[in-house]
Design a protein around this motif. Structure first.
Motif, mmCIF file in Angstrom:
data_model
loop_
_atom_site.group_PDB
_atom_site.id
_atom_site.type_symbol
_atom_site.label_atom_id
_atom_site.label_comp_id
_atom_site.label_asym_id
_atom_site.label_seq_id
_atom_site.Cartn_x
_atom_site.Cartn_y
_atom_site.Cartn_z
ATOM 1 N N ASP A 18 0.831 -1.205 0.000
ATOM 2 C CA ASP A 18 0.000 0.000 0.000
ATOM 3 C C ASP A 18 0.866 1.256 0.000
ATOM 4 O OD1 ASP A 18 -1.800 2.020 0.442
ATOM 5 O OD2 ASP A 18 -2.973 0.919 1.929
ATOM 6 N N TRP B 172 0.006 4.086 0.460
ATOM 7 C CA TRP B 172 -0.543 5.090 1.362
ATOM 8 C C TRP B 172 -0.216 4.849 2.811
ATOM 9 C CZ3 TRP B 172 -3.509 9.522 0.470
ATOM 10 C CH2 TRP B 172 -3.554 9.865 -0.867
ATOM 11 N N THR B 173 0.085 3.646 3.189
ATOM 12 C CA THR B 173 0.370 3.419 4.605
ATOM 13 C C THR B 173 1.755 2.818 4.825
ATOM 14 O OG1 THR B 173 -0.537 1.197 4.561
ATOM 15 C CG2 THR B 173 -2.049 2.940 5.168
ATOM 16 N N GLU C 7 2.425 0.074 5.467
ATOM 17 C CA GLU C 7 2.354 -0.913 6.549
ATOM 18 C C GLU C 7 1.798 -2.238 6.069
ATOM 19 O OE1 GLU C 7 -0.245 1.039 9.279
ATOM 20 O OE2 GLU C 7 1.234 2.600 9.668
ATOM 21 N N ILE D 87 -8.332 4.928 6.013
ATOM 22 C CA ILE D 87 -7.306 4.866 7.061
ATOM 23 C C ILE D 87 -7.364 6.083 8.000
ATOM 24 C CG2 ILE D 87 -5.745 3.415 5.696
ATOM 25 C CD1 ILE D 87 -4.058 5.995 5.171
ATOM 26 N N ARG E 65 -5.696 11.680 9.352
ATOM 27 C CA ARG E 65 -5.072 10.661 10.207
ATOM 28 C C ARG E 65 -3.952 11.361 10.972
ATOM 29 N NH1 ARG E 65 -3.931 4.597 9.438
ATOM 30 N NH2 ARG E 65 -1.816 4.312 10.133
ATOM 31 N N VAL F 178 -5.674 12.531 4.648
ATOM 32 C CA VAL F 178 -5.403 11.289 3.898
ATOM 33 C C VAL F 178 -6.495 11.007 2.867
ATOM 34 C CG1 VAL F 178 -3.979 10.134 5.648
ATOM 35 C CG2 VAL F 178 -6.468 9.913 5.751
#
Ligand SMILES: Cc1cc2nc3c(=O)[nH]c(=O)nc-3n(C[C@H](O)[C@H](O)[C@H](O)COP(=O)(O)OP(=O)(O)OC[C@H]3O[C@@H](n4cnc5c(N)ncnc54)[C@H](O)[C@@H]3O)c2cc1C
Length: 414
Positions: A297, A299-300, A302, A360, A384, A389
């Motif tokens: 991802d 975007w994260t 993680e 998220i 976030r 986000v």
């Protein structure tokens, strides 16, 4: 390699498969490319299936033509439509097809997408409802025809497909009930409870009965065939389905089409896991793209993510084609996936735009407008830890477009 010109198999004739083929051709790859698809149609616009009254009255040919997606034509490219890949042996690089033939490949692109999730697989038809799901052109054709004849339609689900179908069904003059047993309203998982409630009341204001919680749960039907007492009342028997059953459409999510890949040691827990260049980690000659690909991802950083959006299928299809070309030694200028989620839908005339990854977020902020009156325009920011986000914009026109574009620019630059 099996010969001087390698054979590239692409499983899936949707937009991701087509874009992978186009990217290979644009890179000037000297290869034979075979696209295998289990639908009878060449690539078409899947989003178009619920956007307008398709198919038009003059039938399937016109519908296919109207939604057709053009692609690069080339003698190196062969289409095998109406052909299902039953199994793949990734070690020996062989596909077994529904025609009984096998296809030996040198490189493979997995672009077999997803199919609708259903609440149960019944081997008998439900006596009360005519159960339907919508994924392909053939499904759309029969649903549209049935909506024209139906008086009553129940839609299980509250995602994009469910909402667009509800909007269409009302246009056809049906009485519509929507069921969302687990949450409060449309797109709640993405946009949160407050926005979902606003969308639910918008849909209800447009004449749809929108049920949630127990009220919805009581009306859910698993489609496995309803049991009823037989005439003597002594034992359970199946009712014979009546010819005038009301329509029950399940739009409750999707399942990745991975079954044909089993037995090859791939991580198939949610689609096919790839790296940020769409390469299947366990097999250096295999790539995946589109709805089926689960990639890191951006975007994260993680976790891995799987996106079911048209633009994502285009971008990942392009990247899979380029990565494959690069693996064959071509200069394909690949760069890691930098997906910027950005989508639009329309429900009862309300345009809903979503960008970034609101899923998220840990809080939301209304920038302009009022969620009680979404048709007058409302822009929402999703945050976030204080940083934006995601953003959403609901409106009947484009009154707040410049404000939304400002947010998009900020989001892209984050
Ligand atoms: C009704 C509807 C409306 C939508 N609206 C929007 C929208 O407004 N905006 C948006 O961004 N996205 C929308 N989407 C999602 C979008 O259409 C998908 O993200 C996109 O089409 C995915 O493309 P794909 O090529 O990955 O998969 P697909 O288009 O599903 O293509 C995969 C193909 O592979 C075939 N296949 C599967 N298994 C096999 C096998 N074993 N052998 C051979 N062939 C196989 C499938 O039948 C299918 O033809 C919508 C989807 C639907 C269903």
């Amino acid at each position: 390699m099996t010969g001087s010109a390698p054979l590239i198999g692409i499983v899936g004739s949707g937009i991701a498969g087509l874009r992978a083929a186009n990217a290979l051709l644009k890179c000037g790859v000297d290869a034979r490319i075979v696209i295998l698809g289990d639908e009878a149609h060449r690539t078409y616009s899947r989003p178009g299936l619920t956007k307008k009254r398709y198919p038009p009255p003059d039938g399937i040919e016109a519908a296919t033509e109207g939604l057709k997606v053009p692609g690069v034509e080339n003698t190196a490219l062969t289409w095998h439509l109406d052909t299902r890949v039953e199994t793949a042996d990734l070690r020996d690089r062989v596909l077994r097809l529904s025609t009984g033939d096998t296809l030996a490949y040198d490189r493979l692109v997995i672009a077999s997408g997803v199919r609708p999730r259903t609440s149960a697989e019944g081997d008998r038809e439900c006596a009360v409802h005519a159960h339907r799901t919508l994924r392909g052109l053939d499904d759309a054709r029969s649903i549209h025809q049935e909506l024209q004849k139906s008086k009553k339609v129940t839609i299980a689900g509250a995602g994009f497909v469910a909402c667009e179908l509800a909007s269409l069904a009302k246009e056809y003059g049906c009485e519509v009930v929507m069921l969302e047993a687990l949450r409060h309203g449309p797109f709640e998982r993405i946009l949160g409870t407050t926005t979902a409630r606003s969308l639910r009341s918008w849909i209800a204001r447009n004449g749809v009965t929108f049920l949630t919680g127990d009220a919805a749960r009581n009306m859910l039907c698993d489609g496995a065939g309803r049991l009823a007492k037989d005439a003597s009342g002594s034992k359970d028997a199946y009712l014979e389905p009546a010819s005038d059953r009301s329509l029950y459409i399940e739009a409750i999510g999707s399942v990745p089409n991975v079954e044909w890949l089993r037995g090859n040691g791939l991580d198939l827990s949610d689609g096919v896991r790839v790296d940020e260049y769409m390469r299947v980690s366990e097999c250096e000659d295999v790539f995946a793209a589109g709805d089926i690909a689960r990639y890191p991802d951006p975007w994260t950083s993680e976790s891995h993510t799987r996106m079911e959006f048209w633009k994502n299928a285009i971008d990942t299809g392009d990247l899979a084609g380029k990565s494959l070309a690069s693996s064959l030694g071509y200069d394909a200028k690949i760069s890691r996936i930098k997906y910027f989620p950005n989508m639009v839908t329309e429900v009862f005339g309300l345009r809903i735009q979503i960008a970034g990854n609101p899923k998220i977020s840990d809080s939301m902020e209304i920038v302009r407008g009022d969620l009680e009156r979404p048709d007058h325009g409302v822009v929402v920011k999703y945050l976030r830890e204080g940083a934006m986000v995601g953003a959403a914009y609901l409106d009947r026109g484009a009154r707040l477009n410049s404000l939304y574009i400002e947010l998009l620019t900020a989001l892209r630059a984050r």
